[in-house]
Design a protein around this motif. Structure first.
Motif, short mmCIF file in Angstrom:
data_model
loop_
_atom_site.label_atom_id
_atom_site.label_comp_id
_atom_site.label_asym_id
_atom_site.label_seq_id
_atom_site.Cartn_x
_atom_site.Cartn_y
_atom_site.Cartn_z
N VAL A 6 0.87 -1.18 0.00
CA VAL A 6 0.00 0.00 0.00
C VAL A 6 0.90 1.22 0.00
N ILE A 7 0.73 2.07 -1.02
CA ILE A 7 1.56 3.27 -1.20
C ILE A 7 0.65 4.49 -1.22
N GLN A 8 1.01 5.49 -0.42
CA GLN A 8 0.25 6.74 -0.44
C GLN A 8 0.93 7.69 -1.42
N THR A 36 -7.35 3.10 -3.63
CA THR A 36 -8.19 2.97 -2.43
C THR A 36 -8.06 4.21 -1.58
N GLY A 37 -8.73 4.20 -0.45
CA GLY A 37 -8.66 5.31 0.49
C GLY A 37 -9.81 6.27 0.29
N ASP A 41 -6.18 8.38 -2.56
CA ASP A 41 -4.77 8.74 -2.56
C ASP A 41 -3.85 7.56 -2.26
N ARG A 42 -4.39 6.35 -2.28
CA ARG A 42 -3.58 5.18 -1.97
C ARG A 42 -3.64 4.17 -3.11
N GLU A 44 -2.99 0.27 -4.02
CA GLU A 44 -2.83 -1.06 -3.46
C GLU A 44 -2.35 -1.97 -4.58
N LEU A 69 3.23 2.71 2.90
CA LEU A 69 2.44 2.58 4.12
C LEU A 69 2.49 1.17 4.69
#
Length: 97
Positions: A6-8, A36-37, A41-42, A44, A69
């Protein structure tokens, strides 16, 4: 080893989201991905043998601020064999017992 990352990423517009998705899709080992989010802003990302640091560096160069994240291993679910608990038992009777 299959992993979920998971990367923001700062993606203020739809154009930046599609550019980020395209960049992630080109990475080696990626099998699936999604946005996602609450603020969309994320990213997956699920795949096999993904270089997480290299992926985040590419996102920083092309898109903007990005941070890792979560990184976790994904275990495949194996279907369990269903056992019928109400299977009738056969009893044998022998004369003289």
């Amino acid at each position: 080893m299959k992993q979920k990352i998971v990367i923001q990423v700062s993606m203020p517009s739809q154009k930046s989201r599609s550019k980020a998705m395209e960049l992630v899709a080109r990475a080696n080992g990626v099998s699936s991905m999604g946005v996602t989010g609450d603020g969309k802003d994320r990213l997956e990302v699920v795949g096999n043998g993904i270089d997480t640091v290299c992926l985040v560096q590419c996102l920083r160069k092309k898109i903007g601020h990005a941070s890792i994240l979560q990184v976790e291993e994904v275990k495949d679910k194996k279907p369990e064999e269903k056992k019928n608990p109400e299977e009738p038992k056969i009893e044998y009777w022998y004369p003289g017992d």
